[in-house]
Design a protein around this motif. Structure first.
Motif, short mmCIF file in Angstrom:
data_model
loop_
_atom_site.label_atom_id
_atom_site.label_comp_id
_atom_site.label_asym_id
_atom_site.label_seq_id
_atom_site.Cartn_x
_atom_site.Cartn_y
_atom_site.Cartn_z
N VAL A 2 28.08 -4.25 25.09
CA VAL A 2 26.91 -4.34 25.79
C VAL A 2 25.79 -4.20 24.83
O VAL A 2 25.91 -4.17 23.57
CB VAL A 2 26.84 -2.76 26.39
N LEU A 4 21.79 -2.82 23.81
CA LEU A 4 21.19 -1.51 24.16
C LEU A 4 20.01 -1.57 23.71
O LEU A 4 19.49 -1.97 22.51
CB LEU A 4 21.89 -0.18 23.48
N ALA A 24 20.95 -0.41 29.15
CA ALA A 24 22.12 -1.47 28.81
C ALA A 24 22.29 -2.51 29.62
O ALA A 24 22.07 -2.80 30.67
CB ALA A 24 23.32 -0.37 28.90
N PHE A 29 29.74 -1.41 32.24
CA PHE A 29 28.86 -0.42 31.84
C PHE A 29 29.74 1.04 32.09
O PHE A 29 29.55 1.84 31.12
CB PHE A 29 27.64 -0.39 32.35
#
Length: 118
Positions: A2, A4, A24, A29
């Motif tokens: 991911v 961020l 994100a 997730f």
């Protein structure tokens, strides 16, 4: 994996409030434990709060009762609402994602500065 991005940092007076957000992007997730950490120059990065995909939260003793972490799995976001801020809360705050079944799959945001000063 991911990616961020944090937002919401800034300058606030002692006793004030501030909200941080982390967006994100990427897959799976809900398979990540989301958290907020903070770091002061010269010191170790420390845990502030975590939130599971189901909404279970955990807090550092130093922020318990003052900070609230939450996540929205439909928007892939995690937030940190801070109140009764103290000068010792001053730090760079980082959003964190750690895969539930593989801790090596760990990602960090770029950080956002929070300064508590009168």
């Amino acid at each position: 994996q991911v990616q961020l991005v944090e937002s919401g940092g800034g300058l606030v007076q002692p006793g004030g409030s501030l909200g941080l957000s982390c967006a994100a992007s990427g897959s799976s997730f809900t398979m990540y434990l989301m958290g907020w950490y903070r770091q002061v120059p010269g010191k170790q990065r420390e845990l502030v709060a975590t939130c599971t995909s189901g909404g279970t939260t955990d807090y550092a003793e130093s922020v318990e009762g003052r900070f609230t972490i939450s996540r929205d799995n439909t928007k892939n976001t995690v937030s940190l609402q801070m109140k009764s801020l103290r000068p010792e809360d001053t730090a760079i705050y980082y959003c964190s994602a750690r895969h539930v079944f593989n801790s090596a799959r760990r990602d960090w945001g770029q950080g956002t500065q929070v300064t508590v000063y009168s």
